[in-house]
Design an enzyme around this catalytic site. Structure first.
Site, PDB file in Angstrom:
ATOM      1  N   GLN A 115       0.846  -1.200   0.000  1.00  0.00           N
ATOM      2  CA  GLN A 115       0.000   0.000   0.000  1.00  0.00           C
ATOM      3  C   GLN A 115       0.880   1.247   0.000  1.00  0.00           C
ATOM      4  O   GLN A 115       1.549   1.525   0.998  1.00  0.00           O
ATOM      5  CB  GLN A 115      -0.880  -0.022   1.261  1.00  0.00           C
ATOM      6  CG  GLN A 115      -1.774   1.185   1.446  1.00  0.00           C
ATOM      7  CD  GLN A 115      -2.511   1.123   2.778  1.00  0.00           C
ATOM      8  OE1 GLN A 115      -1.994   0.576   3.755  1.00  0.00           O
ATOM      9  NE2 GLN A 115      -3.704   1.662   2.826  1.00  0.00           N
ATOM     10  N   GLY A 116       0.857   2.017  -1.094  1.00  0.00           N
ATOM     11  CA  GLY A 116       1.698   3.193  -1.212  1.00  0.00           C
ATOM     12  C   GLY A 116       0.930   4.479  -0.954  1.00  0.00           C
ATOM     13  O   GLY A 116       0.620   5.238  -1.882  1.00  0.00           O
ATOM     14  N   TYR A 117       0.607   4.711   0.313  1.00  0.00           N
ATOM     15  CA  TYR A 117      -0.084   5.948   0.699  1.00  0.00           C
ATOM     16  C   TYR A 117       0.910   6.933   1.331  1.00  0.00           C
ATOM     17  O   TYR A 117       1.125   8.028   0.840  1.00  0.00           O
ATOM     18  CB  TYR A 117      -1.181   5.645   1.730  1.00  0.00           C
ATOM     19  CG  TYR A 117      -2.501   5.153   1.209  1.00  0.00           C
ATOM     20  CD1 TYR A 117      -2.644   4.643  -0.069  1.00  0.00           C
ATOM     21  CD2 TYR A 117      -3.625   5.184   2.029  1.00  0.00           C
ATOM     22  CE1 TYR A 117      -3.872   4.180  -0.518  1.00  0.00           C
ATOM     23  CE2 TYR A 117      -4.862   4.729   1.588  1.00  0.00           C
ATOM     24  CZ  TYR A 117      -4.981   4.228   0.319  1.00  0.00           C
ATOM     25  OH  TYR A 117      -6.191   3.784  -0.106  1.00  0.00           O
ATOM     26  N   SER A 118       1.483   6.540   2.494  1.00  0.00           N
ATOM     27  CA  SER A 118       2.234   7.493   3.324  1.00  0.00           C
ATOM     28  C   SER A 118       3.489   7.992   2.625  1.00  0.00           C
ATOM     29  O   SER A 118       4.151   7.261   1.888  1.00  0.00           O
ATOM     30  CB  SER A 118       2.645   6.834   4.644  1.00  0.00           C
ATOM     31  OG  SER A 118       1.525   6.321   5.297  1.00  0.00           O
ATOM     32  N   SER A 167       4.538  -1.328   4.178  1.00  0.00           N
ATOM     33  CA  SER A 167       4.648  -2.694   4.695  1.00  0.00           C
ATOM     34  C   SER A 167       4.795  -3.683   3.555  1.00  0.00           C
ATOM     35  O   SER A 167       4.080  -3.605   2.547  1.00  0.00           O
ATOM     36  CB  SER A 167       3.397  -3.063   5.501  1.00  0.00           C
ATOM     37  OG  SER A 167       3.313  -2.263   6.640  1.00  0.00           O
ATOM     38  N   GLU A 209      -9.311  -0.871   6.057  1.00  0.00           N
ATOM     39  CA  GLU A 209      -8.143  -1.099   6.915  1.00  0.00           C
ATOM     40  C   GLU A 209      -8.490  -0.879   8.385  1.00  0.00           C
ATOM     41  O   GLU A 209      -7.939  -1.534   9.270  1.00  0.00           O
ATOM     42  CB  GLU A 209      -7.010  -0.147   6.475  1.00  0.00           C
ATOM     43  CG  GLU A 209      -5.694  -0.452   7.119  1.00  0.00           C
ATOM     44  CD  GLU A 209      -4.558   0.433   6.588  1.00  0.00           C
ATOM     45  OE1 GLU A 209      -4.809   1.275   5.704  1.00  0.00           O
ATOM     46  OE2 GLU A 209      -3.430   0.272   7.073  1.00  0.00           O
ATOM     47  N   SER A 263      -3.496   7.156  13.081  1.00  0.00           N
ATOM     48  CA  SER A 263      -3.153   7.095  14.504  1.00  0.00           C
ATOM     49  C   SER A 263      -4.391   7.298  15.383  1.00  0.00           C
ATOM     50  O   SER A 263      -5.440   7.765  14.929  1.00  0.00           O
ATOM     51  CB  SER A 263      -2.120   8.185  14.828  1.00  0.00           C
ATOM     52  OG  SER A 263      -2.739   9.447  14.733  1.00  0.00           O
ATOM     53  N   GLU A 279      -4.877   9.560  17.538  1.00  0.00           N
ATOM     54  CA  GLU A 279      -5.302  10.958  17.575  1.00  0.00           C
ATOM     55  C   GLU A 279      -6.206  11.271  16.373  1.00  0.00           C
ATOM     56  O   GLU A 279      -7.212  11.980  16.507  1.00  0.00           O
ATOM     57  CB  GLU A 279      -4.078  11.894  17.558  1.00  0.00           C
ATOM     58  CG  GLU A 279      -3.267  11.891  18.841  1.00  0.00           C
ATOM     59  CD  GLU A 279      -2.316  10.704  18.967  1.00  0.00           C
ATOM     60  OE1 GLU A 279      -2.164   9.944  17.981  1.00  0.00           O
ATOM     61  OE2 GLU A 279      -1.727  10.527  20.046  1.00  0.00           O
TER      62      GLU A 279
HETATM   63  C1  LIG Z   1       4.094  -0.754  11.288  1.00  0.00           C
HETATM   64  C2  LIG Z   1       3.558   0.267  10.339  1.00  0.00           C
HETATM   65  C3  LIG Z   1       3.165  -0.137   9.081  1.00  0.00           C
HETATM   66  C4  LIG Z   1       2.722   0.809   8.160  1.00  0.00           C
HETATM   67  N1  LIG Z   1       2.378   0.376   6.902  1.00  0.00           N
HETATM   68  C5  LIG Z   1       2.030   1.289   5.970  1.00  0.00           C
HETATM   69  C6  LIG Z   1       1.778   0.880   4.624  1.00  0.00           C
HETATM   70  O1  LIG Z   1       1.873  -0.310   4.293  1.00  0.00           O
HETATM   71  N2  LIG Z   1       1.479   1.826   3.716  1.00  0.00           N
HETATM   72  C7  LIG Z   1       1.366   3.142   4.035  1.00  0.00           C
HETATM   73  O2  LIG Z   1       1.049   3.937   3.153  1.00  0.00           O
HETATM   74  N3  LIG Z   1       1.600   3.580   5.295  1.00  0.00           N
HETATM   75  C8  LIG Z   1       1.935   2.670   6.263  1.00  0.00           C
HETATM   76  N4  LIG Z   1       2.192   3.084   7.560  1.00  0.00           N
HETATM   77  C9  LIG Z   1       2.181   4.521   7.837  1.00  0.00           C
HETATM   78  C10 LIG Z   1       1.073   5.011   8.745  1.00  0.00           C
HETATM   79  O3  LIG Z   1      -0.149   5.077   8.053  1.00  0.00           O
HETATM   80  C11 LIG Z   1       1.518   6.391   9.265  1.00  0.00           C
HETATM   81  O4  LIG Z   1       2.638   6.175  10.106  1.00  0.00           O
HETATM   82  C12 LIG Z   1       0.427   7.088  10.038  1.00  0.00           C
HETATM   83  O5  LIG Z   1      -0.610   7.475   9.187  1.00  0.00           O
HETATM   84  C13 LIG Z   1       0.978   8.329  10.776  1.00  0.00           C
HETATM   85  O6  LIG Z   1       1.691   9.146   9.904  1.00  0.00           O
HETATM   86  P1  LIG Z   1       3.159   9.659  10.237  1.00  0.00           P
HETATM   87  O7  LIG Z   1       3.967   8.466  10.639  1.00  0.00           O
HETATM   88  O8  LIG Z   1       3.634  10.495   9.104  1.00  0.00           O
HETATM   89  O9  LIG Z   1       3.030  10.551  11.549  1.00  0.00           O
HETATM   90  P2  LIG Z   1       2.582  12.070  11.590  1.00  0.00           P
HETATM   91  O10 LIG Z   1       1.398  12.269  10.714  1.00  0.00           O
HETATM   92  O11 LIG Z   1       3.762  12.931  11.391  1.00  0.00           O
HETATM   93  O12 LIG Z   1       2.085  12.210  13.100  1.00  0.00           O
HETATM   94  C14 LIG Z   1       2.997  12.349  14.188  1.00  0.00           C
HETATM   95  C15 LIG Z   1       2.181  12.464  15.476  1.00  0.00           C
HETATM   96  O13 LIG Z   1       1.326  13.636  15.416  1.00  0.00           O
HETATM   97  C16 LIG Z   1      -0.026  13.247  15.625  1.00  0.00           C
HETATM   98  N5  LIG Z   1      -0.896  14.052  14.771  1.00  0.00           N
HETATM   99  C17 LIG Z   1      -0.721  14.300  13.456  1.00  0.00           C
HETATM  100  N6  LIG Z   1      -1.744  15.052  12.987  1.00  0.00           N
HETATM  101  C18 LIG Z   1      -2.566  15.298  14.025  1.00  0.00           C
HETATM  102  C19 LIG Z   1      -3.794  16.010  14.185  1.00  0.00           C
HETATM  103  N7  LIG Z   1      -4.384  16.616  13.143  1.00  0.00           N
HETATM  104  N8  LIG Z   1      -4.390  16.020  15.395  1.00  0.00           N
HETATM  105  C20 LIG Z   1      -3.806  15.389  16.465  1.00  0.00           C
HETATM  106  N9  LIG Z   1      -2.644  14.698  16.384  1.00  0.00           N
HETATM  107  C21 LIG Z   1      -2.031  14.661  15.176  1.00  0.00           C
HETATM  108  C22 LIG Z   1      -0.092  11.776  15.236  1.00  0.00           C
HETATM  109  O14 LIG Z   1      -1.171  11.122  15.876  1.00  0.00           O
HETATM  110  C23 LIG Z   1       1.247  11.267  15.691  1.00  0.00           C
HETATM  111  O15 LIG Z   1       1.208  10.979  17.062  1.00  0.00           O
HETATM  112  C24 LIG Z   1       2.631   2.179   8.506  1.00  0.00           C
HETATM  113  C25 LIG Z   1       3.002   2.576   9.796  1.00  0.00           C
HETATM  114  C26 LIG Z   1       3.468   1.648  10.693  1.00  0.00           C
HETATM  115  C27 LIG Z   1       3.871   2.113  12.062  1.00  0.00           C
END
Ligand SMILES: Cc1cc2nc3c(=O)[nH]c(=O)nc-3n(C[C@H](O)[C@H](O)[C@H](O)COP(=O)(O)OP(=O)(O)OC[C@H]3O[C@@H](n4cnc5c(N)ncnc54)[C@H](O)[C@@H]3O)c2cc1C
Length: 396
Positions: A129-132, A164, A247, A377, A379
């Protein structure tokens, strides 16, 4: 949830098949590949998944016309209960089977469905899944990866992160900006991109567990067929949100059903150690059991519905519960859980433990930290609940 006599016959069929087939070359796979252990016996688990597919035990919930069994929620729960009871290995097909497959069934063209669904069902093509992206995690609408049409191809340039299973995937569904100058959810497209081509580079990221379940993925002029866009070009945000709802909801059914087995295993440890007589731990174990009953009741009550708020509530409930189980496991195991076990070969264990030195409870404890992050997350889920269920205004 009530199971009918026919459902119970189905249970007998599943149980008998698993008992008869988790034998011979597959016997060693029992228990392999749980949380934080995705690297364990990967090739053998892939072979096991293909064995399941050949007998019609993949994609149970898909309609029969797409190769599934059209199984309702009750039968899917039964399948996962029996799968966990048999200690069958973690499946390697979840992204294709539970995320992309249902998305293509809902939004794909007949050609896309014919091209992509059979290899997902047969486990001959794996997906990621290529989102993040580095600047688009919680704020997913900030996606900056670009794709432009060049004749019969989309040409993709940009970076994804935390992808992932990218290191084993054949294909990736990529959210990319296809309308230059567009912002937020507008102008995004949902593209199906082959991973094994010169324009794609996968760099594994080392995780807390010492292994690499996810990677950075770089697209540098990667190509895919112009027809491999799901939904209309520019309408990818709508499709992407539908995949996200899966998801947060039904896709994790198997994982959640497996929690009961994990709790039972931990209770077995507590029964044969001092932990079982420690008043505080007995209290926490009882709370964990009650908590799981609540998660299960909420899941069975809401799964199959299409309310994104319920999916957010469930995501918080199960991920918090599972993190709590990891923490409780460390307490039940006591001081030894802080050190690694000595690997074969006489090398002393590392403190803190890492990589191969970790046992399944330590891996569960460490990997479950990720569960309140991926899929959106905690939040972000609470923001959704605040806006949709509580009617609170969005912050300025
Ligand atoms: C084990 C694992 C597998 C993953 N697999 C995939 C995958 O296969 N494909 C994919 O695309 N992504 C994947 N992800 C990514 C995942 O979707 C992101 O990590 C997640 O959406 C959070 O984004 P970020 O890491 O950029 O954190 P950030 O968005 O930078 O957030 C950092 C912190 O700030 C908080 N925060 C951010 N915005 C707000 C807000 N508006 N209000 C309150 N709090 C806020 C967050 O809750 C977090 O605590 C994976 C992540 C993990 C840990």
């Amino acid at each position: 949830m009530r199971f009918t006599p026919q459902d119970e016959e189905f249970r007998v069929e599943v149980r008998a098949w698993l008992d008869a087939n988790l034998t011979g070359p597959f016997a060693c796979l029992r228990g392999a590949g749980g949380p934080g252990r995705e690297h364990e016996r990967f090739e053998e688990r892939l072979a096991w998944n293909r064995h399941l597919a050949a007998a019609g035990w993949t994609c149970l919930g898909w309609p029969a016309e797409f190769g599934g069994r059209g199984a309702g929620l009750a039968r899917q729960v039964i399948f996962h209960e029996e799968y966990a009871r048999a200690d069958a290995p973690a499946r390697v097909t979840i992204v294709g089977e539970e995320l992309l497959g249902p998305t293509l069934i809902a939004f794909g063209t007949p050609e896309q469905q014919r091209r992509f669904l059979p290899p997902i069902r047969a486990v001959t093509e794996l997906w990621c899944q290529g989102y993040s992206e580095p600047g688009a995690g919680s704020d997913l609408a900030n996606v900056a990866t670009k794709a432009v049409l060049d004749g019969q191809n989309w040409v993709i340039t940009g970076q994804k992160i935390w992808t992932s299973l990218a290191h084993v995937a054949d294909w990736c569904f990529v959210l990319a900006r296809t309308e230059p100058g567009s912002t937020r959810g507008r102008g995004l497209s949902y593209l199906l991109v082959p991973m094994r081509q010169p324009g794609v580079t996968v760099r594994p990221i080392r995780q807390l567990t010492g292994t690499s379940e996810f990677s950075e993925v770089f697209f540098d002029g990667a190509r895919t067929d112009a027809a491999h866009v799901v939904g209309e070009p520019g309408d990818g945000w709508r499709v992407a949100k539908a995949t996200l709802a899966l998801e947060r909801g039904a896709a994790m059914l198997g994982l959640q059903v497996g929690f009961r087995r994990e709790l039972e295993d931990l209770l077995a440890v507590a029964r044969r150690t001092q932990a079982g007589t420690d008043p505080l731990l007995r209290d926490k174990l009882a709370r964990a059991w009650i908590g799981l009953e609540a998660v299960r009741a909420y899941a069975l009550d809401t799964l199959g519905g299409d309310d994104p708020t319920e999916a957010s509530v469930l995501k918080i409930l199960w991920s918090r519960w599972h993190q709590g189980l990891g923490e409780l496991a460390m307490e039940v195991l006591g001081a030894p859980s802080m050190a690694g076990s000595a690997p074969p070969g006489g090398r002393p264990p590392k403190t803190p433990p890492e990589g191969d030195d970790l046992d399944k409870w330590q891996r569960l404890y460490l990997f479950s930290r990720a569960e309140t992050i991926y899929g959106g997350s905690d939040e972000i889920q609470r923001n959704i609940i605040a806006a949709r269920a509580l009617g609170l205004p969005r912050p300025a």
